[in-house]
Design a protein around this motif. Structure first.
Motif, PDB file in Angstrom:
ATOM      1  N   HIS A  72     -15.820 -26.315  25.195  1.00  0.00           N
ATOM      2  CA  HIS A  72     -17.051 -25.702  24.696  1.00  0.00           C
ATOM      3  C   HIS A  72     -18.233 -26.663  24.746  1.00  0.00           C
ATOM      4  O   HIS A  72     -18.078 -27.878  24.554  1.00  0.00           O
ATOM      5  CB  HIS A  72     -16.865 -25.259  23.239  1.00  0.00           C
ATOM      6  CG  HIS A  72     -15.920 -24.121  23.057  1.00  0.00           C
ATOM      7  ND1 HIS A  72     -16.191 -22.839  23.471  1.00  0.00           N
ATOM      8  CD2 HIS A  72     -14.688 -24.075  22.470  1.00  0.00           C
ATOM      9  CE1 HIS A  72     -15.174 -22.050  23.153  1.00  0.00           C
ATOM     10  NE2 HIS A  72     -14.253 -22.779  22.557  1.00  0.00           N
ATOM     11  N   CYS A  74     -20.840 -27.060  22.303  1.00  0.00           N
ATOM     12  CA  CYS A  74     -21.232 -26.701  20.940  1.00  0.00           C
ATOM     13  C   CYS A  74     -22.599 -27.298  20.643  1.00  0.00           C
ATOM     14  O   CYS A  74     -22.799 -28.513  20.805  1.00  0.00           O
ATOM     15  CB  CYS A  74     -20.199 -27.207  19.937  1.00  0.00           C
ATOM     16  SG  CYS A  74     -18.594 -26.385  20.032  1.00  0.00           S
ATOM     17  N   VAL A  78     -20.085 -30.577  18.391  1.00  0.00           N
ATOM     18  CA  VAL A  78     -18.886 -29.856  17.960  1.00  0.00           C
ATOM     19  C   VAL A  78     -18.807 -29.804  16.439  1.00  0.00           C
ATOM     20  O   VAL A  78     -18.508 -28.763  15.836  1.00  0.00           O
ATOM     21  CB  VAL A  78     -17.613 -30.517  18.536  1.00  0.00           C
ATOM     22  CG1 VAL A  78     -16.361 -29.897  17.929  1.00  0.00           C
ATOM     23  CG2 VAL A  78     -17.582 -30.397  20.055  1.00  0.00           C
ATOM     24  N   GLN A  81     -20.380 -26.919  14.529  1.00  0.00           N
ATOM     25  CA  GLN A  81     -19.916 -25.550  14.738  1.00  0.00           C
ATOM     26  C   GLN A  81     -18.506 -25.295  14.219  1.00  0.00           C
ATOM     27  O   GLN A  81     -18.091 -24.144  14.131  1.00  0.00           O
ATOM     28  CB  GLN A  81     -19.967 -25.200  16.238  1.00  0.00           C
ATOM     29  CG  GLN A  81     -21.362 -25.174  16.834  1.00  0.00           C
ATOM     30  CD  GLN A  81     -22.213 -24.048  16.269  1.00  0.00           C
ATOM     31  OE1 GLN A  81     -21.717 -23.131  15.636  1.00  0.00           O
ATOM     32  NE2 GLN A  81     -23.520 -24.130  16.482  1.00  0.00           N
ATOM     33  N   VAL A 123     -21.628 -22.444  22.620  1.00  0.00           N
ATOM     34  CA  VAL A 123     -21.475 -21.988  21.237  1.00  0.00           C
ATOM     35  C   VAL A 123     -22.716 -22.366  20.441  1.00  0.00           C
ATOM     36  O   VAL A 123     -22.952 -23.545  20.167  1.00  0.00           O
ATOM     37  CB  VAL A 123     -20.218 -22.606  20.579  1.00  0.00           C
ATOM     38  CG1 VAL A 123     -20.117 -22.153  19.128  1.00  0.00           C
ATOM     39  CG2 VAL A 123     -18.960 -22.233  21.351  1.00  0.00           C
ATOM     40  N   ASN A 131     -15.760 -19.003  16.312  1.00  0.00           N
ATOM     41  CA  ASN A 131     -16.587 -20.167  16.648  1.00  0.00           C
ATOM     42  C   ASN A 131     -16.071 -20.909  17.869  1.00  0.00           C
ATOM     43  O   ASN A 131     -16.862 -21.318  18.726  1.00  0.00           O
ATOM     44  CB  ASN A 131     -16.659 -21.135  15.469  1.00  0.00           C
ATOM     45  CG  ASN A 131     -17.584 -20.676  14.375  1.00  0.00           C
ATOM     46  OD1 ASN A 131     -17.212 -19.848  13.548  1.00  0.00           O
ATOM     47  ND2 ASN A 131     -18.809 -21.192  14.356  1.00  0.00           N
ATOM     48  N   ILE A 132     -14.771 -21.149  17.924  1.00  0.00           N
ATOM     49  CA  ILE A 132     -14.174 -21.788  19.096  1.00  0.00           C
ATOM     50  C   ILE A 132     -12.969 -20.965  19.539  1.00  0.00           C
ATOM     51  O   ILE A 132     -12.371 -20.232  18.757  1.00  0.00           O
ATOM     52  CB  ILE A 132     -13.757 -23.256  18.827  1.00  0.00           C
ATOM     53  CG1 ILE A 132     -12.737 -23.333  17.677  1.00  0.00           C
ATOM     54  CG2 ILE A 132     -14.977 -24.126  18.563  1.00  0.00           C
ATOM     55  CD1 ILE A 132     -12.167 -24.728  17.466  1.00  0.00           C
TER      56      ILE A 132
END
Length: 464
Positions: A72, A74, A78, A81, A123, A131-132
């Motif tokens: 991702h 994000c 990361v 998120q 994201v 979210n993921i």
């Protein structure tokens, strides 16, 4: 010991991870809440299933921040998120996959939340309760950690797995099959038969949108006449079931009529290496029975006695809708069988790049995103990909980011061009953040323009 799919399997056990995520919820009364798993836990205990010698329970485990960044982009990072609950949900799936690969277990069921199949490559927030993407993170984990290349994901959620499709739309080694309620009647409004993958991965995405009101009979017609034949041809090394259960006849968010027995029989036929829980919001009337039936099917136990207390008996299906599904199955099977004989230029045009514009709405966080996605059409590899993403958060707040993704089996030319694109984007003041995701070297870069800083993340070497 015996052979299964070319692997030496040391155990007949089915692994189970149970993680209800007590400390994560969108709101206390939201459909996606911890009770989704607690009723299942009670049912499993009541039936004494964990005492069966064929079932072994594992403690949950966290995935790493780098494992998320490998999949991702994000925004901004990361850590902004995801919560610990997200890392545990994805990590538990990876833990069971490790056990499958090592031969400790034959297959596994990750009964975890939060879900993930609506989380896309970029994201900006939560959409569709996700979210993921747990399954997508698992795929890249399997490739990096275990060298597994050819993987299939079969999504049985009532909602189209648009996030999983988005992430693997240009990946020729990932087969994504989703059967779901017709997107014209339910969120997220996607997943139609003409969504077949990009020019380098044509027909590696197969969508079967089902008219509302259909049940087990049509469900298994699709499985027997399309899903299983395509899987047999594709010959994946690893099969993942995105085990959404909101196709059940009592689910408050869907309009399908699947039963616990229908899900169990599907699980037996699919024989996945791993099932990962996705949706399903009939907390008392469906989830305890469906989850129990799936677990018994994975373990090779008799599940014929699993029946919902309010089961009305055989439910008739609309003949016209059934006929439409049969015709669609026939057409999609023909597309699959002729996938290598298609003139791709007639579908995707010519040129060095294929591009598409996308409008994405975050229904949970009310974010409107516009994307321009471009993929390099390379004859030696799947090609690198770039995304120009602009997100409107409302009240005059917006964010624009540029993302570059290099596939795990990239050629040297695509890798070089990708780094040039990343370097060039860092010079453009309009981008708040610029990201590089190089799966071939397992390196992730993130440039923050406001802070003038660049972060570098490298994964462990295979075997570490």
């Amino acid at each position: 010991m015996w052979e299964q799919g070319g692997r030496t399997v040391k155990s007949k056990k089915t692994g189970l991870v149970f993680f209800p995520a007590f400390d994560w919820a969108i709101s206390p009364t939201h459909p996606e809440r911890e009770e989704r798993l607690l009723y299942t836990r009670d049912q499993i205990f009541e039936e004494g299933v964990l005492d069966l010698p064929e079932i072994e329970e594992y403690a949950p485990r966290l995935i790493t921040i780098h494992d998320v960044a490998r999949v991702h982009f994000c925004v901004p990072r990361v850590q902004s998120q995801v919560t610990e609950a997200h890392l545990i949900a994805a990590g538990s799936a990876a833990l069971l996959a490790d056990a499958v690969i090592s031969g400790e277990i034959r297959n596994g069921f990750a009964l975890v939340r939060p879900p993930g199949h609506h989380a896309m490559r970029v994201v900006h927030g939560n959409r569709g309760f996700c979210n993921i993407n747990n399954e997508a993170i698992l795929v890249e984990y399997l490739r990096r950690r275990h060298g597994i290349k050819r993987i299939a994901i079969v999504d049985s959620d009532v909602h189209h797995g648009d996030g999983t499709q988005d992430i693997f739309y240009h990946d020729p080694d990932l087969l994504f099959i989703s059967f779901h309620q017709d997107g014209r009647t339910i969120y997220p409004g996607t997943g139609f038969p003409n969504e077949l993958g990009g020019p380098g991965a044509y027909a590696r995405t197969i969508n079967i949108p089902l008219p509302p009101g259909l049940g087990d009979e049509t469900f298994h017609y699709v499985v027997d006449n399309l899903v299983l034949p395509v899987l047999k041809d594709f010959q994946p090394e690893f099969i993942i079931n995105s085990a959404g259960q909101d196709n059940h006849y009592t689910d408050p968010l869907g309009s399908m009529r699947f039963t616990a027995g229908g899900y169990a029989e599907f699980t037996r036929k699919l024989n996945p290496h791993l099932a990962v829980l996705e949706g399903g919001y009939a907390i008392e009337t469906a989830l305890p029975y469906v989850n129990l039936a799936i677990l018994l099917a994975l373990a090779g136990h008799d599940y014929s006695c699993i029946q919902e207390p309010d089961w009305p008996g055989r439910m008739p299906e609309n003949p016209e809708r059934v006929a439409r599904v049969h015709k669609m199955v026939e057409q999609l099977l023909t597309v699959w069988q002729n996938r290598d004989r298609v003139d791709l230029e007639k579908i995707f045009g010519s040129g060095d790049f294929f591009q598409r514009r996308k409008q994405i709405y975050y229904d949970t966080d009310y974010i409107e995103e516009e994307q321009l996605e471009r993929v390099r059409r390379c004859t030696r590899c799947p090609g690198y990909l770039t995304i120009d993403s602009r997100a409107d958060h409302g009240y005059g707040r917006s964010n624009r980011v540029f993302c570059v993704s290099v596939p795990f089996n990239a050629c040297s030319t695509c890798q070089s061009e990708a780094y040039d694109a990343y370097a060039g984007a860092k010079k453009i003041t309009g981008f708040h953040h610029v990201y590089m995701q190089d799966k071939s070297t397992d390196t992730c870069l993130a440039f923050d323009r406001e802070k003038g800083q660049e972060w570098v993340s490298e994964g462990p070497k295979v075997g570490d």
